[in-house]
Design an enzyme around this catalytic site. Structure first.
Site, PDB file in Angstrom:
ATOM      1  N   HIS A 106       0.977  -1.167  -0.055  1.00 39.05           N
ATOM      2  CA  HIS A 106       0.058   0.027   0.103  1.00 39.05           C
ATOM      3  C   HIS A 106       0.718   1.426   0.087  1.00 39.05           C
ATOM      4  O   HIS A 106       0.199   2.680   0.301  1.00 39.05           O
ATOM      5  CB  HIS A 106      -1.072  -0.020   1.064  1.00 39.05           C
ATOM      6  CG  HIS A 106      -2.399  -0.020   0.692  1.00 39.05           C
ATOM      7  ND1 HIS A 106      -3.358   0.832   0.425  1.00 39.05           N
ATOM      8  CD2 HIS A 106      -3.056  -1.179   0.237  1.00 39.05           C
ATOM      9  CE1 HIS A 106      -4.339   0.466   0.128  1.00 39.05           C
ATOM     10  NE2 HIS A 106      -4.404  -0.679  -0.102  1.00 39.05           N
ATOM     11  N   ASP A 154      -7.925   4.064   9.511  1.00 42.24           N
ATOM     12  CA  ASP A 154      -9.166   3.904   8.983  1.00 42.24           C
ATOM     13  C   ASP A 154      -9.384   2.845   7.755  1.00 42.24           C
ATOM     14  O   ASP A 154     -10.374   2.674   7.310  1.00 42.24           O
ATOM     15  CB  ASP A 154      -9.295   5.437   8.000  1.00 42.24           C
ATOM     16  CG  ASP A 154      -9.385   6.546   8.863  1.00 42.24           C
ATOM     17  OD1 ASP A 154      -9.946   6.187  10.089  1.00 42.24           O
ATOM     18  OD2 ASP A 154      -9.263   7.650   8.473  1.00 42.24           O
ATOM     19  N   GLU A 264     -12.632  13.328  12.729  1.00 38.18           N
ATOM     20  CA  GLU A 264     -11.890  13.740  11.616  1.00 38.18           C
ATOM     21  C   GLU A 264     -12.542  14.705  10.725  1.00 38.18           C
ATOM     22  O   GLU A 264     -13.739  14.564  10.639  1.00 38.18           O
ATOM     23  CB  GLU A 264     -11.920  12.283  10.540  1.00 38.18           C
ATOM     24  CG  GLU A 264     -10.584  11.453  10.767  1.00 38.18           C
ATOM     25  CD  GLU A 264     -10.482  10.637   9.790  1.00 38.18           C
ATOM     26  OE1 GLU A 264      -9.477   9.579   9.993  1.00 38.18           O
ATOM     27  OE2 GLU A 264     -10.877  10.567   8.841  1.00 38.18           O
TER      28      GLU A 264
END
Length: 510
Positions: A106, A154, A264
């Protein structure tokens, strides 16, 4: 009968020339360096793959911006396989083999690649029975429950080594700190091939260096992480703002109370709409209402996402608690949106994006992630949100902007953050076609250049630099310690070459 689409002789010549140029390019393309003969006599030889599919997988990442071919991919059946590979790399003759650990790939700029080296596929360890181990008892030394696995960000489809090598952040980091602040113990294979168990009280130098250390000192093979008993449900609220100052004031108030479970903030524009791949929160009627407000507010709004977890014991009081928490906030009247969901649904709101793309086409992800000191966020808003991003007006992904408390971070760790009590993270999570990625790179570079000229002392998160001078500037006072620790635990500079810290393209410039 006349041809409907006559082909000119010039076009035929062009096709022939193009074909032969392609063939010539393939002929002169450098061949991958072969595996050293000595490695084929080791017990790991059968787990080293050089087939095209394995090499192709290890040569790309989520960003789809960089491609670097390794000479092999190791699929370890045990930690001893990793130790063997690293010790071989230390003792092999020139040219030296570099090694990079790869979880789910990632990274977005080739950080987990090893050009002409070996990529270690860490997922193979779990396939061979080295997986999650959860303690049924409290750790007597800490009083915490724990698991030998990483806590959540997240996005849940990540591996322990990658998140802890960076820091691991999310909307609950204001409360618990980043993932690296919740680690009790690590098993690490250093760049010399030593297998070391470490913690704050045992081999602490290595422990603190590895956390946020971008893979430079060792490969994490186990992490013991603090756990809490999971609640069952989540009150999930989104609030919209037209005024940036009130938006940031309310975020800072929320994180000061330690009452929410998650906070957030984000920016909404016509090019970064309310619903996106991170979460389709709004209904069609809500979406229409927000779009109308967006038009009347010059095409930009700010949003705060607040979540409070609860279970059966607190179900009777949760609404009252939430109302008390939100009562003094300055969001736009009428623009509060609520959901009550199972906790697992909130945690899983970002699906497996690894398997998603745009209409079956390859996507690139030229992301930019920054930490911004609180003292300069008004300047940042004026120069970046209201000017640069608005002026570029490009279709983008989510734009995140939310605060952290510095006292939840341990400055002895390798991760770098601004030197202020509160700082914000910016996440420009772009998605684009390959031919558009250059436009987003220009946008990203313009933001960085603006901050440099304005004297805004940003720090990159998931950093990407091309020169050692830039890395030295990034680490600042930590650089000498970082470099000395590299020399101690990876003296031959074997690990994580894709970060380009000690093997950057112009490292000779210092």
């Amino acid at each position: 009968m006349a041809n409907q689409c006559p082909i000119s002789s010039q076009f035929v010549v062009f096709i022939i020339i193009t074909y032969f140029m392609f063939i010539l390019g393939e002929l002169i393309r450098p061949l991958p360096r072969p595996l050293p003969n000595d490695i084929l006599s080791l017990h790991i030889a059968t787990r080293l793959r050089t087939d095209p599919n394995s090499i192709k997988l290890a040569s790309s990442d989520y960003g789809n911006l960089v491609q670097e071919n390794s000479i092999a991919v190791l699929y370890p059946s045990s930690i001893d396989d990793i130790v063997t590979l690293i010790k071989f790399a230390n003792n092999c003759s020139t040219p030296l083999i570099s090694i990079s650990a790869r979880g789910h790939g990632h990274s977005v700029r080739g950080q987990a690649m090893a050009r002409d080296g070996v990529v270690v596929d860490m997922g193979a360890l779990s396939e061979n029975g080295i997986g999650i181990r959860v303690s049924s008892n409290r750790n007597p030394s800490s009083g915490y429950y724990y698991a030998d696995v990483v806590s959540w960000t997240d996005y849940l489809y990540l591996t322990v080594g990658g998140t802890l090598s960076n820091a691991g952040i999310s909307g609950q980091s204001f409360l618990h700190g980043p993932q690296i602040s919740n680690v009790l113990e690590l098993d690490v294979v250093t760049g010399k091939g030593d297998f070391i168990t470490c913690s704050k009280n045992m081999n602490s130098e290595l422990f603190l260096a590895v956390l946020g250390g971008l893979g430079q000192f060792g490969i994490i093979t186990r992490a013991r992480i603090i756990l809490q008993k999971a609640p069952t449900r989540a009150k999930w609220v989104r609030l919209l703002y037209s005024d940036f100052s009130i938006f940031t004031r309310d975020q800072e108030h929320l994180i000061s109370t330690n009452i929410p479970s998650y906070v957030e903030g984000s920016l909404i524009t016509h090019m970064s709409p309310p619903n996106n791949w991170r979460s389709s929160f709004y209904s069609p009627s809500h979406y229409s209402k927000i779009t109308s407000l967006l038009k009347s507010n010059n095409g930009h709004l700010y949003s705060i996402e607040v979540v409070k977890y609860y279970d059966d014991q607190s179900a009777d009081t949760i609404d009252e608690e939430l109302q008390s928490l939100l009562k003094d906030l300055g969001f736009n009247p009428g623009f509060i949106f609520k959901k009550d969901v199972a906790l697992i649904d909130f945690l899983g709101r970002v699906g497996n994006i690894d398997n998603q793309n745009s209409e079956g086409q390859l996507e690139t992800h030229p992301w930019l992630n920054l930490f911004v000191p609180k003292s300069r966020i008004l300047d940042f808003n004026a120069g970046v949100f209201l000017d640069i991003i608005a002026r570029h007006n490009q279709t983008s992904g989510p734009i995140l902007f939310y605060p952290f408390n510095r006292n939840k971070w341990d400055d002895r760790m390798s991760a770098v953050i601004p030197d202020e009590d509160i700082f914000y993270t910016l996440g420009l999570l772009h998605s684009s076609r390959p031919d558009q990625s250059g436009n987003f790179d220009k946008l990203n570079n313009e933001i960085i250049e603006f901050c440099e000229k304005a004297g805004i002392k940003i720090k990159q998160y998931l950093p990407h630099y091309k020169s050692k001078k830039d890395w030295m500037k990034h680490y600042g006072p930590k650089w000498n310690t970082f470099q000395e620790t590299k020399t101690k635990y990876d003296p031959k500079m074997i690990l994580s070459p894709g970060q380009r810290i000690f093997n950057s393209v112009d490292s000779s410039d210092i």
